[in-house]
Scaffold this motif. Structure first.
Motif, short mmCIF file in Angstrom:
data_model
loop_
_atom_site.label_atom_id
_atom_site.label_comp_id
_atom_site.label_asym_id
_atom_site.label_seq_id
_atom_site.Cartn_x
_atom_site.Cartn_y
_atom_site.Cartn_z
N HIS A 82 -49.31 -5.22 -9.61
CA HIS A 82 -48.03 -5.81 -9.20
C HIS A 82 -47.68 -5.41 -7.78
O HIS A 82 -47.30 -4.27 -7.52
CB HIS A 82 -46.92 -5.36 -10.16
CG HIS A 82 -45.61 -6.02 -9.91
ND1 HIS A 82 -45.32 -7.30 -10.32
CD2 HIS A 82 -44.50 -5.60 -9.24
CE1 HIS A 82 -44.10 -7.63 -9.94
NE2 HIS A 82 -43.58 -6.61 -9.28
N HIS A 84 -45.83 -7.16 -4.02
CA HIS A 84 -45.26 -8.29 -3.29
C HIS A 84 -45.81 -8.26 -1.87
O HIS A 84 -45.34 -7.47 -1.04
CB HIS A 84 -43.73 -8.20 -3.25
CG HIS A 84 -43.09 -8.27 -4.61
ND1 HIS A 84 -42.52 -9.41 -5.11
CD2 HIS A 84 -42.96 -7.33 -5.59
CE1 HIS A 84 -42.04 -9.18 -6.32
NE2 HIS A 84 -42.30 -7.92 -6.64
N HIS A 240 -41.14 -10.34 -13.82
CA HIS A 240 -40.52 -9.02 -14.00
C HIS A 240 -39.74 -9.03 -15.30
O HIS A 240 -39.21 -10.06 -15.72
CB HIS A 240 -39.53 -8.74 -12.88
CG HIS A 240 -40.12 -8.74 -11.51
ND1 HIS A 240 -40.27 -9.88 -10.76
CD2 HIS A 240 -40.59 -7.72 -10.74
CE1 HIS A 240 -40.81 -9.56 -9.58
NE2 HIS A 240 -41.02 -8.26 -9.55
N HIS A 279 -42.62 -3.64 -14.89
CA HIS A 279 -41.58 -2.66 -15.24
C HIS A 279 -41.41 -2.43 -16.75
O HIS A 279 -42.04 -1.56 -17.31
CB HIS A 279 -40.24 -3.00 -14.57
CG HIS A 279 -40.39 -3.23 -13.10
ND1 HIS A 279 -40.90 -2.27 -12.26
CD2 HIS A 279 -40.16 -4.32 -12.31
CE1 HIS A 279 -40.95 -2.74 -11.03
NE2 HIS A 279 -40.51 -3.98 -11.03
N ASP A 330 -45.76 -2.23 -6.59
CA ASP A 330 -44.51 -2.97 -6.40
C ASP A 330 -43.95 -2.82 -4.98
O ASP A 330 -42.75 -2.66 -4.80
CB ASP A 330 -43.45 -2.58 -7.44
CG ASP A 330 -42.29 -3.57 -7.48
OD1 ASP A 330 -42.50 -4.74 -7.06
OD2 ASP A 330 -41.19 -3.19 -7.93
ZN LIG Z 1 -41.82 -6.65 -8.27
#
Ligand SMILES: [Zn+2]
Length: 452
Positions: A82, A84, A240, A279, A330
């Motif tokens: 994960h 971005h 998420h 998460h 993340d």
């Molecule tokens: Zn994220």
């Protein structure tokens, strides 16, 4: 000789190999041989003492074997479940707010800039190179809502040889930064265009992933349409879930017909055995059962969870529920793009849970090593292709040198491989990662001309 249709052996390595298997979190193979064929797959493994026999069986010359040095070992490539890519532009900053305010204040304004392809090219090249250098052989990326920039991320990952999932972000709800959202129709059409164009490129290691940002950014209608698009194209899904308390409460309000946050995704066909949800800090045991039953997985992102004061995932409970779990950076809720940082923060989080409750069974470094490699490949349903050194899988590997000159680790004496691995996980960085291989191809040090 055996089957002559078999691909030829391209490289044979000899030395220490450390990886995880389904049965054991840490398997250490000393004086091991591993052969990689011209398709980048692991053709054989065996003891060093079997060199002559293996060279005859597989048709390579013992003189061509590449010998690792004393303080070197091979481990599987790290899997970031994960990240971005677009948020890399502000990584290391903007960590002073909880999730929803953080999205409105920092994230959405920055992401809206990615319609500028030049800016996107700069940031996406940086993040792919940075993660590769730090040993991320597989990355599951969120891009932005912009189709062409998302396609560019796919091209850059392919050019540098990284295995990647790329998601064009979908969101048809955003009340705070109104210019950063799509209409329902745009989101659907652009998602279909993104998928078709990316698949059309036929990049061997880069695939599209259906990416609703999260429940709060999408109408129920869009969630349902994206579930259908994923199903019709047999695609992976990422989003998420249950990251912070305020978010969980808002989802309850916004989707009153759903029994839980997990149920929102389930109802819209977004919980499949190809789904990875980031998460999950506040998932109930009942929700974890839904994850197990559907085969959906979780991406544990401890740096982000702590940096945004979101929560702490009880990984032991997730594992006890037999839910697939990998680690994620993340970026940029998590400030580090390095999976070694994710390993350390996962251990820290587990120890904090033990401080709070001495009964809690702390994760061992061996377990976290598995989560960062094999666990990640399972979470992305790629464990038939990568994650460890089983014969038939692609050779995704890091050649680690704990004694790299000028590096961060000082060795006092000749340590055993387990100690060396532990030191690397806790103290190492990219200076210790001498080479990175993805599907047998050496991708670090970089060979492509760089265009910075
Ligand atoms: Zn994220």
């Amino acid at each position: 000789m055996e089957n002559s249709n078999r691909p030829k052996i391209a490289n044979v390595y000899r030395g220490t190999f450390i990886h995880s298997t389904q049965k054991t979190a840490l398997q250490i193979l000393e004086d091991e041989l591993l052969g990689v064929d011209t398709d980048g797959k692991i053709a054989f493994t065996g003891r060093g003492t079997e060199l002559v026999r293996l060279s005859q069986t597989f048709g390579f010359s013992p003189t061509e074997v590449i010998q690792l040095a004393k303080h070197e070992f091979f481990m599987p490539g790290l899997v970031d479940t994960h990240i971005h890519a677009c948020q890399y532009s502000y990584a290391g900053t903007a960590l002073d707010m909880p999730l929803l305010q953080w999205l409105n204040t920092y994230t959405f304004p920055v992401e809206s800039h990615f319609k500028d392809l030049q800016f996107a090219h700069k940031v996406y090249s940086q993040v792919v190179k940075r993660t590769l250098r730090n040993g991320t052989t597989t990355a599951c990326y969120f891009a932005t809502i912009h189709t062409d920039a998302s396609l560019l991320l796919g091209k850059i990952a392919n050019d540098f040889g990284q295995r990647a999932f790329v998601g064009k972000v979908c969101m048809d709800r955003n009340d705070s930064v109104k210019h950063y959202k799509e209409t329902n129709q745009e989101s659907q059409e652009e998602t279909c265009r993104f998928i078709a164009e990316l698949l059309n490129k036929k990049y061997p290691l880069v695939r599209p992933v259906v990416t609703p940002r999260f429940a709060l950014s999408c109408t129920g209608a869009l969630l349902g349409q994206l579930g259908a698009i994923a199903k019709n194209n047999n695609l992976h899904i990422q989003s998420h879930i249950s990251e912070n308390v305020e978010e969980v409460n808002l989802v309850k309000k916004m989707f009153p017909d759903s029994e839980s946050y997990t149920d929102v995704y389930l109802k819209h066909n977004l919980l499949t055995d190809k789904t990875v949800m980031a998460h999950g800090c506040y998932l109930s045991d009942e929700e974890l059962v839904l994850f197990r039953e559907t085969g959906a997985s979780l991406a544990h992102c401890p740096n982000s969870n702590i940096s945004l004061c979101s929560g702490m995932l009880n990984v032991r409970n997730v594992l006890n529920h037999k839910v697939k779990l990998g680690l994620g950076t993340d970026v940029a809720g998590g400030y580090s793009a390095s999976m070694l940082d994710a390993v350390r923060r996962a251990l820290d989080t587990s120890k904090i849970l033990t401080i709070q409750n001495p009964e809690y069974k702390t994760l061992s470094f061996e377990e976290v090593f598995r989560l960062a490699t094999l666990g990640g490949s399972q979470a992305l349903s790629l464990d038939d292709q990568t994650g460890n050194f089983e014969v038939g899988k692609d050779f995704d590997a890091l050649r680690v040198n704990v004694a790299a000159p000028g590096g961060p680790i000082d060795l006092v004496q000749c340590e055993e491989p387990k100690i060396i691995l532990e030191k690397f996980l806790n103290l190492g960085d990219d200076r210790n990662i001498a080479e990175v291989f993805v599907a047998g191809k050496k991708v670090v040090p970089f060979t492509e001309p760089t265009t910075e």
